[in-house]
Each structure stands twice: as structure tokens, then as C-alpha cells.
Design a protein around this motif. Structure first.
Motif, PDB file in Angstrom:
ATOM      1  N   SER A 100       0.703  -1.168  -0.039  1.00 20.84           N
ATOM      2  CA  SER A 100      -0.047   0.086  -0.013  1.00 20.84           C
ATOM      3  C   SER A 100       0.864   1.291  -0.158  1.00 20.84           C
ATOM      4  N   PRO A 101       0.267   2.407  -0.475  1.00 16.38           N
ATOM      5  CA  PRO A 101       1.162   3.745  -0.359  1.00 16.38           C
ATOM      6  C   PRO A 101       1.483   3.930   1.062  1.00 16.38           C
ATOM      7  N   GLY A 102       0.572   3.671   2.086  1.00 16.42           N
ATOM      8  CA  GLY A 102       1.030   4.203   3.501  1.00 16.42           C
ATOM      9  C   GLY A 102       2.432   3.410   3.703  1.00 16.42           C
ATOM     10  N   GLN A 103       2.396   2.091   3.505  1.00 11.92           N
ATOM     11  CA  GLN A 103       3.713   1.185   3.973  1.00 11.92           C
ATOM     12  C   GLN A 103       4.845   1.653   3.300  1.00 11.92           C
ATOM     13  N   LEU A 104       4.617   2.232   2.047  1.00 13.98           N
ATOM     14  CA  LEU A 104       5.878   2.338   1.102  1.00 13.98           C
ATOM     15  C   LEU A 104       6.328   3.712   1.675  1.00 13.98           C
ATOM     16  N   ILE A 105       5.446   4.662   2.109  1.00 20.07           N
ATOM     17  CA  ILE A 105       5.994   5.732   2.620  1.00 20.07           C
ATOM     18  C   ILE A 105       6.514   5.760   3.851  1.00 20.07           C
ATOM     19  N   LEU A 106       6.005   4.827   4.992  1.00 21.93           N
ATOM     20  CA  LEU A 106       6.677   4.617   6.252  1.00 21.93           C
ATOM     21  C   LEU A 106       8.022   3.987   6.134  1.00 21.93           C
ATOM     22  N   PHE A 107       8.162   3.155   5.201  1.00 22.10           N
ATOM     23  CA  PHE A 107       9.488   2.249   5.011  1.00 22.10           C
ATOM     24  C   PHE A 107      10.381   3.140   4.428  1.00 22.10           C
ATOM     25  N   ARG A 108       9.848   4.044   3.284  1.00 18.92           N
ATOM     26  CA  ARG A 108      10.981   5.013   2.882  1.00 18.92           C
ATOM     27  C   ARG A 108      11.441   6.150   3.828  1.00 18.92           C
ATOM     28  N   ALA A 109      10.610   6.500   4.982  1.00 10.65           N
ATOM     29  CA  ALA A 109      11.051   7.355   5.937  1.00 10.65           C
ATOM     30  C   ALA A 109      12.242   6.358   6.790  1.00 10.65           C
ATOM     31  N   ILE A 110      11.911   5.284   6.916  1.00  6.75           N
ATOM     32  CA  ILE A 110      13.026   4.495   7.619  1.00  6.75           C
ATOM     33  C   ILE A 110      13.977   4.624   7.043  1.00  6.75           C
ATOM     34  N   GLN A 111      14.065   4.328   5.440  1.00  8.20           N
ATOM     35  CA  GLN A 111      15.157   4.349   4.624  1.00  8.20           C
ATOM     36  C   GLN A 111      15.898   5.668   4.809  1.00  8.20           C
ATOM     37  N   GLY A 112      15.164   6.620   5.029  1.00 13.67           N
ATOM     38  CA  GLY A 112      15.818   8.365   5.240  1.00 13.67           C
ATOM     39  C   GLY A 112      16.606   8.109   6.439  1.00 13.67           C
ATOM     40  N   ILE A 113      16.444   7.567   7.525  1.00  7.97           N
ATOM     41  CA  ILE A 113      17.290   7.331   8.700  1.00  7.97           C
ATOM     42  C   ILE A 113      18.232   6.741   8.439  1.00  7.97           C
TER      43      ILE A 113
END
Length: 463
Positions: A100-113
Motif C-alpha cells: 500500500s502507499p502508506g506502507q511504502l511511505i513509512l518504509f521510505r522514512a525508515i530508509q531516510g534514517i
């Protein structure tokens, strides 16, 4: 002879390992931009929603990078860097498994960390591990790896989507991260890091990070709502309040994130200002040409991509040349020459006409890349060399944070100039393109004059 060869091999391992982190974090920005339409179609979502995979990644990266830079000075740069590779690796796998878009956005935030950990420590690993006489050449190689990310990102992303699935744009990070982690293991066996036992400035970190998040938030809303909109003004006002509070706190606290008195040094302040302008100006080479080439010259996306490769390719080549020249030429001379070339190239593009060929634009962008390649390694060396060993991670993080802010600021201004001239025909649209180039050229000249002033002042003091 054998000892020297072994030392050289060890240096190459350090440079390559540190460069992988910067390569990954810049590769992932370009690679997902190409995939946004495919992601929107796959998740039956809009581009505005999917674009948060880019926005939140940038927000988290820029907002937390100082924290990890400061932390790395305390617990060890290689330790934070290794953890960053692990976080980036796991987040990439999770992104590829998103439903889902929500999951992808969340995991991209973790990737940003993870990306923040990598960008905060990469340069410091080199400057604190490699002998001083070889740092110039090492930073030249690092500049090549940084530039390789934007070069390969769009083309690699398009290729992976064409022959496979969007999930591969994240899975491609897995083997690269594993190689980086292998390098970390080898370095740990040969290098013992010195740690610094100082108290972390938690309040200062929070004030700075949150203030940066608000200015990036305001910049992201500006093109949508307008500069004077309530939704745009409020984040900027909050940024000013929090950043002012950060400065006041840092002046009075016993354990500041970075001693603000260091910025009394004209060369350090000039170099940091140049990073902001360089990051923003370079980003225009990826933003403006596609608008012109696709909307005016009607080139296909892959043809536009080839033109866009010009500046990064020159940057890759001349970063290595510049790294070698650091041993023989003053860093200030190299930086002034590089900025002069960049300003001249963008000043020329400020006279862009409708009948200009893609080959001409590609050639001018290549010239800009020559200047960028000459500028970046000595500027990094000047910044890292202006502060004590104990805060190399912190100042490296400051450099990358400022560069990311420059990219965000110039992207917004260029987009506003182009969109503001897009409703009254081709001639008015050309004014928008020209305005973006001229704005960047003027700010590059401002940076050039700052360096000239600092250089003259240093010459006068030495008499």
C-alpha cells in the motif's frame, strides 16, 4: 614496497566502503523519481500521494543527519555508518514488500534514517582514517562515487522497471549494502577508532532537527499553496523561532552540537555557504533541462536522460582530477576556479533560446560539471580540515544537511519560476527557464566573491 602497497590497498577499501553509503543514498533519490508514475498506477493512487515517498525520505534524512553526525563523534563513525547500512538494507527490503502507499511511505522514512547515518559519517571516516597526505585524492574518489548516484539512478530505475518490477528498484540496494558491510568488517579489523566522551546536547539536537523539518515542510508546500499562503508562512515562522532558539541555546550550553565560534573563521563560513549554493545550483541541472527538452524540443524521456548525464559525468571525471591537484594547488584557488566555471556555464544558459539544440545544452552542462568537479573535493577538504578531529562526524553531517537544504530551496524556486511563466506561450516560458539559470548564476557569483574576499583577507593578514 610491500608495506606501501598494503597501505594503499587498505586506503582503497576505506574510500570504497565510505563511498558506497553516499552512492546508495543519492542513487535512491534519482531511482524512485523515475518510478513514481509506475508506483501510482500499481497502488491505484495519485502522484501527489506517491510523491511523499520522496518528500518524507528527504525530510527525515535532512532532519536527523546532525544527530547521527554528533552521535558518531561520540560512539564511533564506523559503528554508526555500519548501523546505517543495516537500516538502509532492511528498509529497502521492506519497501520492496510494500502492499500500500502508506506502507511504502513509512518504509521510505525508515530508509531516510539509514541514509542520514550514511551521509553523516562517510566523509569523516575518510578524514579520520586515511593519512593526511592522501586525503585529497581520497575525497576526489569520494566525489566520483557521490556523482555516480545521480548519473545511474534515473537510467537504472527505468531499466529495472522496464525489464522487471518496481520492487527491484529497492532490491538492487541489497547486494550493494552487503558489499558495504563487508568493507566495514575489513576496516574494523585494521583500524581502531578513537572515541570522544562528551555529553550529547539533546535539546540542541531537537531544536535543530525540528527547525529543519519545518523549513523543508514550508518549502514543499510553497509550490502548491503559494509563498504568502497561511499554510506556507506558518512553517517558515516556526522555523525562524526554533532556529533562533537553537542558536541562543548553543551559545550558552556547555556541550554544543558544534561550537558556533568556529564559524568566525571566514574560510569555514564561506565553504559552508558555497555548499548550500553548490547543492542547489547543481540540482537545477536535473530540473530545468527536462522541462525545456520535453516541452519545447519534444525529446523522448530517454533522450532527455542522456543530456542530463552531461554534468554528472564531468563531475565524476574532474572530481578525481581535482583530488590529485589538491596536493599541488591551494584549495581556495581550485574552489574559485570551479565556481567561476560553474557561474559562467549557468550565465550562458541564462541566454537560452528556443532554437538551442540539445547538443549545445549538453555541452554547456558538461562545462558546468567540470567546474563542479574541480570545486567539490577541495571544498570538502577545507571544511573537514577547519575543525578538530573530535567533531569530524558532526561537521560532515552539517555539510550534507546544508547541501540537501540547498537542493530543496533551489528546486522550489526553479519550479516556481517555470510554473509562473507557463501560461502565456513559449516566449514567456523561456523567460522562466532563463530566470532559473540566472538566479543560480548570480548566487554562484555571490559565493565566488565571498571566497575572493576571504582569500584577500588571509593574504593581507599574512603580510
Amino acid at each position: 614496497m610491500k608495506i606501501g602497497l598494503k597501505r594503499k590497498i587498505n586506503d582503497q577499501i576505506v574510500i570504497f566502503t565510505a563511498g558506497i553509503g553516499l552512492f546508495l543514498s543519492t542513487l535512491d533519490t534519482g531511482i524512485i523519481n523515475v518510478a513514481l508514475p509506475a508506483l501510482a498506477q500499481t497502488f491505484h493512487s495519485s502522484i501527489s500521494v506517491i510523491s511523499w515517498t520522496v518528500t518524507l525520505y528527504t525530510l527525515v534524512l535532512t532532519g536527523t543527519i546532525i544527530i547521527f553526525g554528533r552521535l558518531s563523534d561520540n560512539v564511533g563513525r564506523l559503528k554508526v555508518y555500519s548501523l546505517g547500512l543495516i537500516v538502509f538494507l532492511l528498509a529497502s527490503i521492506l519497501c520492496s514488500l510494500s502492499h500500500s502507499p502508506g506502507q511504502l511511505i513509512l518504509f521510505r522514512a525508515i530508509q531516510g534514517i539509514g541514509a542520514a547515518m550514511l551521509q553523516a559519517t562517510a566523509a569523516a571516516i575518510i578524514t579520520t582514517t586515511i593519512p593526511k597526505e592522501r586525503i585529497g585524492s581520497a575525497l576526489g574518489t569520494l566525489g566520483m562515487l557521490i556523482a555516480a548516484g545521480p548519473v545511474l539512478g534515473p537510467s537504472l530505475g527505468g531499466l529495472l522497471i522496464s525489464i522487471g518490477s518496481w520492487r527491484w528498484i529497492f532490491l538492487i540496494n541489497v547486494p550493494i549494502s552487503v558489499i558495504g558491510l563487508s568493507g566495514c568488517v575489513l576496516i574494523r579489523k585494521k583500524v581502531k577508532e578513537l572515541r570522544n566522551n562528551f555529553k550529547l546536547d539533546l535539546i540542541g539536537n531537537i531544536l535543530l532537527s525540528v527547525s529543519i523539518l519545518f523549513i523543508l515542510w514550508g518549502l514543499s508546500i510553497w509550490p502548491i499553496k503559494g509563498l504568502l499562503s497561511f499554510y506556507t508562512v506558518i512553517p517558515f515562522v516556526v522555523f525562524i523561532i526554533l532556529f533562533t532558539a537553537f542558536i541562543i541555546w548553543e551559545i550558552h550550553t556547555r556541550h554544543p552540537i558544534i561550537d558556533l565560534r568556529l564559524f568566525r573563521c571566514g574560510s569555514l563560513s564561506a565553504s559552508i555557504l558555497a555548499v548550500l549554493i553548490f547543492g542547489g545550483a547543481t540540482s537545477l541541472g536535473f530540473i530545468v533541462p527536462p522541462y525545456f527538452l520535453e516541452h519545447v524540443k519534444h525529446l523522448l524521456p530517454w533522450q532527455t536522460g542522456i543530456v542530463n548525464l552531461s554534468a554528472p559525468m564531468a563531475l565524476v571525471i574532474f572530481s578525481k582530477v581535482s583530488g590529485q591537484l589538491i596536493k599541488k594547488v591551494q584549495t581556495t584557488h581550485l574552489m574559485i576556479t570551479g565556481i567561476l566555471i560553474m557561474a559562467s556555464a549557468y550565465g550562458t544558459l541564462g541566454g537560452m533560446e528556443v532554437n538551442w539544440s540539445p547538443f549545445l545544452i549538453s555541452g554547456i552542462l558538461f562545462i558546468y560539471g567540470i567546474g563542479a568537479g574541480l570545486f567539490q573535493p577541495p571544498n570538502t577538504a577545507a571544511i573537514m580540515g577547519a575543525v578538530p578531529y573530535e567533531i569530524q562526524g558532526t561537521i560532515g553531517a552539517v555539510q550534507r544537511m546544508v547541501q540537501n537544504l540547498g537542493i530543496a530551496l533551489y528546486t522550489v524556486i526553479a519550479t516556481a519560476l517555470i510554473q509562473g511563466h507557463s501560461h502565456n506561450g513559449i516566449n514567456d516560458l523561456m523567460n522562466g527557464y532563463q530566470g532559473a539559470w540566472i538566479f543560480a548564476a548570480i548566487t554562484l557569483v555571490l559565493s565566488l566573491l565571498t571566497f575572493v574576499f576571504v582569500f584577500i583577507r588571509c593574504q593581507v593578514k599574512s603580510i
